[in-house]
Design a protein around this motif. Structure first.
Motif, PDB file in Angstrom:
ATOM      1  N   VAL A  77       0.837  -1.203   0.000  1.00  0.00           N
ATOM      2  CA  VAL A  77       0.000   0.000   0.000  1.00  0.00           C
ATOM      3  C   VAL A  77       0.865   1.243   0.000  1.00  0.00           C
ATOM      4  N   CYS A  78       1.863   1.233   0.858  1.00  0.00           N
ATOM      5  CA  CYS A  78       2.749   2.393   0.977  1.00  0.00           C
ATOM      6  C   CYS A  78       3.471   2.670  -0.330  1.00  0.00           C
ATOM      7  N   LYS A  79       4.137   1.649  -0.861  1.00  0.00           N
ATOM      8  CA  LYS A  79       4.936   1.836  -2.081  1.00  0.00           C
ATOM      9  C   LYS A  79       4.069   2.241  -3.271  1.00  0.00           C
ATOM     10  N   ALA A  80       2.909   1.580  -3.419  1.00  0.00           N
ATOM     11  CA  ALA A  80       2.042   1.851  -4.567  1.00  0.00           C
ATOM     12  C   ALA A  80       1.461   3.260  -4.524  1.00  0.00           C
ATOM     13  N   THR A  81       0.906   3.641  -3.367  1.00  0.00           N
ATOM     14  CA  THR A  81       0.279   4.965  -3.274  1.00  0.00           C
ATOM     15  C   THR A  81       1.309   6.088  -3.307  1.00  0.00           C
ATOM     16  N   PHE A  82       2.437   5.891  -2.623  1.00  0.00           N
ATOM     17  CA  PHE A  82       3.451   6.946  -2.592  1.00  0.00           C
ATOM     18  C   PHE A  82       4.076   7.135  -3.970  1.00  0.00           C
ATOM     19  N   TYR A  83       4.374   6.015  -4.649  1.00  0.00           N
ATOM     20  CA  TYR A  83       4.947   6.085  -5.998  1.00  0.00           C
ATOM     21  C   TYR A  83       3.977   6.770  -6.960  1.00  0.00           C
ATOM     22  N   THR A  84       2.713   6.334  -6.950  1.00  0.00           N
ATOM     23  CA  THR A  84       1.713   6.925  -7.848  1.00  0.00           C
ATOM     24  C   THR A  84       1.519   8.404  -7.560  1.00  0.00           C
ATOM     25  N   SER A  85       1.506   8.761  -6.267  1.00  0.00           N
ATOM     26  CA  SER A  85       1.336  10.158  -5.885  1.00  0.00           C
ATOM     27  C   SER A  85       2.472  11.023  -6.431  1.00  0.00           C
ATOM     28  N   ARG A  86       3.707  10.545  -6.294  1.00  0.00           N
ATOM     29  CA  ARG A  86       4.850  11.313  -6.788  1.00  0.00           C
ATOM     30  C   ARG A  86       4.850  11.419  -8.307  1.00  0.00           C
ATOM     31  N   VAL A  87       4.474  10.340  -8.981  1.00  0.00           N
ATOM     32  CA  VAL A  87       4.388  10.386 -10.444  1.00  0.00           C
ATOM     33  C   VAL A  87       3.359  11.414 -10.884  1.00  0.00           C
ATOM     34  N   MET A  88       2.212  11.419 -10.219  1.00  0.00           N
ATOM     35  CA  MET A  88       1.146  12.349 -10.594  1.00  0.00           C
ATOM     36  C   MET A  88       1.526  13.798 -10.306  1.00  0.00           C
ATOM     37  N   ARG A  89       2.239  14.018  -9.209  1.00  0.00           N
ATOM     38  CA  ARG A  89       2.683  15.388  -8.909  1.00  0.00           C
ATOM     39  C   ARG A  89       3.667  15.880  -9.960  1.00  0.00           C
ATOM     40  N   GLY A  90       4.566  14.992 -10.397  1.00  0.00           N
ATOM     41  CA  GLY A  90       5.480  15.360 -11.465  1.00  0.00           C
ATOM     42  C   GLY A  90       4.754  15.635 -12.766  1.00  0.00           C
ATOM     43  N   LEU A  91       3.758  14.805 -13.088  1.00  0.00           N
ATOM     44  CA  LEU A  91       2.977  15.005 -14.306  1.00  0.00           C
ATOM     45  C   LEU A  91       2.167  16.293 -14.242  1.00  0.00           C
ATOM     46  N   SER A  92       1.655  16.621 -13.067  1.00  0.00           N
ATOM     47  CA  SER A  92       0.899  17.860 -12.917  1.00  0.00           C
ATOM     48  C   SER A  92       1.761  19.065 -13.269  1.00  0.00           C
ATOM     49  N   MET A  93       3.005  19.044 -12.808  1.00  0.00           N
ATOM     50  CA  MET A  93       3.923  20.139 -13.112  1.00  0.00           C
ATOM     51  C   MET A  93       4.249  20.169 -14.604  1.00  0.00           C
ATOM     52  N   CYS A  94       4.542  19.001 -15.188  1.00  0.00           N
ATOM     53  CA  CYS A  94       4.898  18.938 -16.603  1.00  0.00           C
ATOM     54  C   CYS A  94       3.744  19.393 -17.504  1.00  0.00           C
ATOM     55  N   ILE A  95       2.526  18.938 -17.186  1.00  0.00           N
ATOM     56  CA  ILE A  95       1.375  19.268 -18.034  1.00  0.00           C
ATOM     57  C   ILE A  95       0.980  20.731 -17.872  1.00  0.00           C
ATOM     58  N   THR A  96       1.129  21.274 -16.668  1.00  0.00           N
ATOM     59  CA  THR A  96       0.873  22.708 -16.475  1.00  0.00           C
ATOM     60  C   THR A  96       1.859  23.531 -17.283  1.00  0.00           C
ATOM     61  N   CYS A  97       3.116  23.083 -17.304  1.00  0.00           N
ATOM     62  CA  CYS A  97       4.129  23.755 -18.124  1.00  0.00           C
ATOM     63  C   CYS A  97       3.753  23.662 -19.600  1.00  0.00           C
ATOM     64  N   LEU A  98       3.308  22.468 -20.033  1.00  0.00           N
ATOM     65  CA  LEU A  98       2.878  22.295 -21.427  1.00  0.00           C
ATOM     66  C   LEU A  98       1.708  23.216 -21.751  1.00  0.00           C
ATOM     67  N   LEU A  99       0.783  23.365 -20.822  1.00  0.00           N
ATOM     68  CA  LEU A  99      -0.367  24.244 -21.009  1.00  0.00           C
ATOM     69  C   LEU A  99       0.086  25.679 -21.254  1.00  0.00           C
ATOM     70  N   SER A 100       1.069  26.116 -20.481  1.00  0.00           N
ATOM     71  CA  SER A 100       1.600  27.468 -20.610  1.00  0.00           C
ATOM     72  C   SER A 100       2.309  27.654 -21.955  1.00  0.00           C
ATOM     73  N   VAL A 101       3.131  26.670 -22.325  1.00  0.00           N
ATOM     74  CA  VAL A 101       3.864  26.753 -23.598  1.00  0.00           C
ATOM     75  C   VAL A 101       2.889  26.731 -24.772  1.00  0.00           C
ATOM     76  N   PHE A 102       1.889  25.853 -24.693  1.00  0.00           N
ATOM     77  CA  PHE A 102       0.905  25.750 -25.769  1.00  0.00           C
ATOM     78  C   PHE A 102       0.192  27.073 -26.001  1.00  0.00           C
ATOM     79  N   GLN A 103      -0.251  27.716 -24.906  1.00  0.00           N
ATOM     80  CA  GLN A 103      -0.981  28.968 -25.062  1.00  0.00           C
ATOM     81  C   GLN A 103      -0.067  30.068 -25.592  1.00  0.00           C
ATOM     82  N   ALA A 104       1.202  30.053 -25.190  1.00  0.00           N
ATOM     83  CA  ALA A 104       2.156  31.049 -25.704  1.00  0.00           C
ATOM     84  C   ALA A 104       2.331  30.892 -27.213  1.00  0.00           C
ATOM     85  N   VAL A 105       2.386  29.638 -27.678  1.00  0.00           N
ATOM     86  CA  VAL A 105       2.493  29.390 -29.121  1.00  0.00           C
ATOM     87  C   VAL A 105       1.213  29.810 -29.830  1.00  0.00           C
TER      88      VAL A 105
END
Length: 298
Positions: free
Chosen positions: A75-103
């Protein structure tokens, strides 16, 4: 402490419902209509935020797994790993959103204009890269995180109800810190750079429209509303990120997570995925029209 946890549950419930509504709306748009590239990004971001809430610390999935008598270490490894992956993706996709709108709003004379016609292709490639990078980068958590036990408290740092950080090899730990810091700093700098670029474009556009006596057209511009929405989201994300970064860094340096500090950090981490769908819903005319029609029919 129970009242604070109730606030977290309310925040999570609101965030999940708002993101579920957005996810359903964008899936419908993608399947039944001709989606805009922005719809693809927003759909992905809504899914990531739902997963962030479901794997956030002691909330939702952790309690569900406990009731199913699943091994706590898994439970610990699965939830913690997934949580960290999603937090990283949230940052990456927000950055993509910003770049996309600038283009998207860049003038035809700029260097970014040549990318406008291939945005959907680039977005799909970016999704594949973001998922691959974050899934592989966060894999080290399987070795550094495990189920909390009452033995050797000085050698572990409790971070959730079930999870603790365990000491790692100094080289691996420093490498992870350097890579994650470089990733975060790079993405934040890209977001800030594109935000400044969009502000400059909006300012120039406003001056031109004033000169042409058509300021009313500018206020009605969908591109301007979308840009203002993304600017608001980016600024809010950057502020929440640095608050979270300061809390995390201080706790790691002291090798201690105070329960109150941990709860505050969870609230800060969940603030962005809670606010984002509410801002998007209130700024998208298609969603507003759907809600109006539902209200009138009821």
């Amino acid at each position: 402490m129970s009242s604070i946890k109730n606030v977290l549950y309310f925040q999570s419930g609101l965030g999940v419902l708002a993101n579920m509504f957005l996810l359903t709306f964008y899936i419908f748009i993608i399947l039944c209509h001709r989606p805009k590239p922005m719809d693809l990004i927003s759909c992905q971001l809504s899914f990531v935020h739902i997963m962030m809430f479901l794997t956030a610390g002691d909330i939702w999935l952790s309690d569900l797994f406990e009731s199913l008598n699943i091994e706590k270490d898994f439970v610990c490894k699965a939830t913690f790993y997934t949580s960290r992956v999603m937090r990283g993706l949230s940052m990456c996709i927000t950055c993509l959103l910003s770049v996309f709108q600038a283009v998207t709003i860049s003038p035809s004379t700029s260097l970014l204009a040549k990318f406008k016609h291939k945005l959907k292709k680039y977005i799909i490639c970016a999704f594949f890269y973001f998922w691959s990078f974050n899934l592989s980068f966060s894999s080290s958590l399987f070795f550094s995180v495990g189920a909390y036990n009452n033995m050797s408290d000085t050698n572990q740092m409790k971070v959730t109800k079930y999870c603790s950080h365990f000491p790692m090899n100094n080289f691996i730990k420093e490498l992870n810190v350097i890579v994650s810091t470089l990733r975060d700093v790079f993405l934040v700098e890209v977001m800030l750079t594109t935000s400044v670029y969009m502000v400059i474009i909006l300012y120039r556009h406003q001056r031109q429209c004033k000169h042409l006596h058509s300021i009313r057209h500018l206020r009605a511009s969908p591109e301007k509303r979308a840009t203002q929405t993304i600017l608001l989201l980016v600024v809010f994300f950057v502020v929440m990120y640095w608050v979270d970064f300061i809390i995390s860094s201080t706790s790691v340096l002291l090798w201690r997570y105070d329960p109150v500090v941990l709860t505050v950090q969870k609230f800060v981490v969940n603030a962005y995925p809670t606010i984002t769908p509410l801002v998007q819903i209130s700024s998208d005319n298609r969603i507003i029209n759907v809600l109006k029609n539902l209200w009138l029919k009821s």
